[in-house]
Design an enzyme around this catalytic site. Sequence first.
Site, PDB file in Angstrom:
ATOM      1  N   LYS A 223       0.824  -1.227   0.000  1.00 53.71           N
ATOM      2  CA  LYS A 223       0.000   0.000   0.000  1.00 53.71           C
ATOM      3  C   LYS A 223       0.851   1.268   0.000  1.00 53.71           C
ATOM      4  O   LYS A 223       2.025   1.263   0.348  1.00 53.71           O
ATOM      5  CB  LYS A 223      -0.975  -0.039   1.173  1.00 53.71           C
ATOM      6  CG  LYS A 223      -2.102  -1.042   0.870  1.00 53.71           C
ATOM      7  CD  LYS A 223      -3.370  -0.774   1.591  1.00 53.71           C
ATOM      8  CE  LYS A 223      -4.442  -1.709   1.036  1.00 53.71           C
ATOM      9  NZ  LYS A 223      -5.554  -1.876   1.962  1.00 53.71           N
ATOM     10  N   ARG A 257      -4.254 -10.116   4.584  1.00 53.59           N
ATOM     11  CA  ARG A 257      -4.591 -10.094   3.154  1.00 53.59           C
ATOM     12  C   ARG A 257      -3.336  -9.648   2.400  1.00 53.59           C
ATOM     13  O   ARG A 257      -2.841  -8.555   2.620  1.00 53.59           O
ATOM     14  CB  ARG A 257      -5.745  -9.106   2.930  1.00 53.59           C
ATOM     15  CG  ARG A 257      -6.274  -9.062   1.513  1.00 53.59           C
ATOM     16  CD  ARG A 257      -7.456  -8.111   1.407  1.00 53.59           C
ATOM     17  NE  ARG A 257      -7.969  -8.069   0.050  1.00 53.59           N
ATOM     18  CZ  ARG A 257      -7.474  -7.325  -0.920  1.00 53.59           C
ATOM     19  NH1 ARG A 257      -6.434  -6.534  -0.700  1.00 53.59           N
ATOM     20  NH2 ARG A 257      -7.994  -7.365  -2.133  1.00 53.59           N
TER      21      ARG A 257
HETATM   22  N1  HH2 Z   1      -7.515  -3.483   0.291  1.00 57.08           N
HETATM   23  C1  HH2 Z   1      -7.778  -3.513  -1.033  1.00 57.08           C
HETATM   24  C2  HH2 Z   1      -8.892  -4.196  -1.522  1.00 57.08           C
HETATM   25  N2  HH2 Z   1      -9.707  -4.874  -0.690  1.00 57.08           N
HETATM   26  N3  HH2 Z   1     -10.268  -5.566   1.498  1.00 57.08           N
HETATM   27  C3  HH2 Z   1     -10.024  -5.561   2.809  1.00 57.08           C
HETATM   28  N4  HH2 Z   1     -10.817  -6.234   3.638  1.00 57.08           N
HETATM   29  N5  HH2 Z   1      -8.948  -4.891   3.338  1.00 57.08           N
HETATM   30  C4  HH2 Z   1      -8.102  -4.178   2.558  1.00 57.08           C
HETATM   31  O1  HH2 Z   1      -7.166  -3.555   3.108  1.00 57.08           O
HETATM   32  C5  HH2 Z   1      -8.337  -4.156   1.146  1.00 57.08           C
HETATM   33  C6  HH2 Z   1      -9.451  -4.877   0.643  1.00 57.08           C
HETATM   34  C7  HH2 Z   1      -6.859  -2.812  -1.981  1.00 57.08           C
HETATM   35  O2  HH2 Z   1      -5.887  -3.703  -2.470  1.00 57.08           O
HETATM   36  P1  HH2 Z   1      -5.937  -4.444  -3.891  1.00 57.08           P
HETATM   37  O3  HH2 Z   1      -7.062  -5.403  -3.942  1.00 57.08           O
HETATM   38  O4  HH2 Z   1      -4.627  -5.037  -4.173  1.00 57.08           O
HETATM   39  O5  HH2 Z   1      -6.126  -3.276  -4.928  1.00 57.08           O
HETATM   40  P2  HH2 Z   1      -7.345  -2.808  -5.811  1.00 57.08           P
HETATM   41  O6  HH2 Z   1      -8.455  -2.417  -4.884  1.00 57.08           O
HETATM   42  O7  HH2 Z   1      -6.797  -1.653  -6.606  1.00 57.08           O
HETATM   43  O8  HH2 Z   1      -7.769  -3.972  -6.683  1.00 57.08           O
END
Ligand code: HH2
Length: 284
Positions: A223, A257
């Site tokens: 992040k 995660r």
């Molecule tokens: N962070 C992201 C997406 N979903 N869900 C939970 N519960 N907690 C988190 O911190 C969280 C989440 C963001 O990460 P990522 O899925 O890699 O990116 P993107 O939303 O751009 O697909």
Amino acid sequence: MRFHAGHHCFEFPRPPLLMGIVNVTPDSFSDGGQHLATASAIEHGLRLVAGGADLLDIGGESTRPGATPVSGADELRRVLPVIEGLVSRTGIPVSIDTRKPAVAAAALAAGAVIVNDIEANREDDAMWRVVAEHQAGYVCMHMQGTPQTMQSEPRYADVAREVREFFKDRLVRLERAGVRAGQVVLDVGIGFGKTLEHNLELLGALCSFQTLDRPLLLGVSRKSFIERLTGAPVEDRLAGSLAATVLAVRDGVQFVRTHDVAATRQALQVAAAILERQSACGTR
Ligand code: HH2
């Protein structure tokens, strides 16, 4: 303490559970476009399982700040074949990362057992009724605003206290909608409507969330707060992610995660071996 998700049940205390991330999106902040094809997303999920993932989180819409919203139909086209493929090839629980009740319902019908809801700050209970109906697990994540607005000017008087109060309120509302506390995992939502200072305050206060008596999930993987602290570009944030993860698990986080399952598992195994001895000699 127990967490129930469909026919799966996790009992705590236990070693931390790793939730591997499978983003079936063109625009996710760290791996957008890498696994947009079904076969490639399934292969990626299987690699995460081979690397030690305990659960998989499948997402078809990026939630990065300012991301373009995706229609439910497009989201389902992306995630459903991946969920079906991974459920049939692995025995591990699959979670759907979505803000839409209809997508959650279809994903649960296709074999997912957890709804990962970054928009738990909503007012209506449609998502919670879907979770209740399927006896699914539910990740209740804190966010201020929406992905489109959340980073414009996040404000809190006391971020840790406000997030704790939010969780207490949601546990009551969830119960009213038919979702028992035993189905719920809490997530402070690092980067979702938070400045660098808010993120750090929450990471420093994770211990205080243990009073809520629910498992905690944390998403720090790659992040941008790591870049704010170190200057590291997105492809080079594993070390920072691991540092935050090890400290968070020491402070009671049970679900991690992560995009980098194997490296996270290794870091946590080494940390656990050392922490076990520290408590044995009374230094903590
Ligand atoms: N962070 C992201 C997406 N979903 N869900 C939970 N519960 N907690 C988190 O911190 C969280 C989440 C963001 O990460 P990522 O899925 O890699 O990116 P993107 O939303 O751009 O697909």
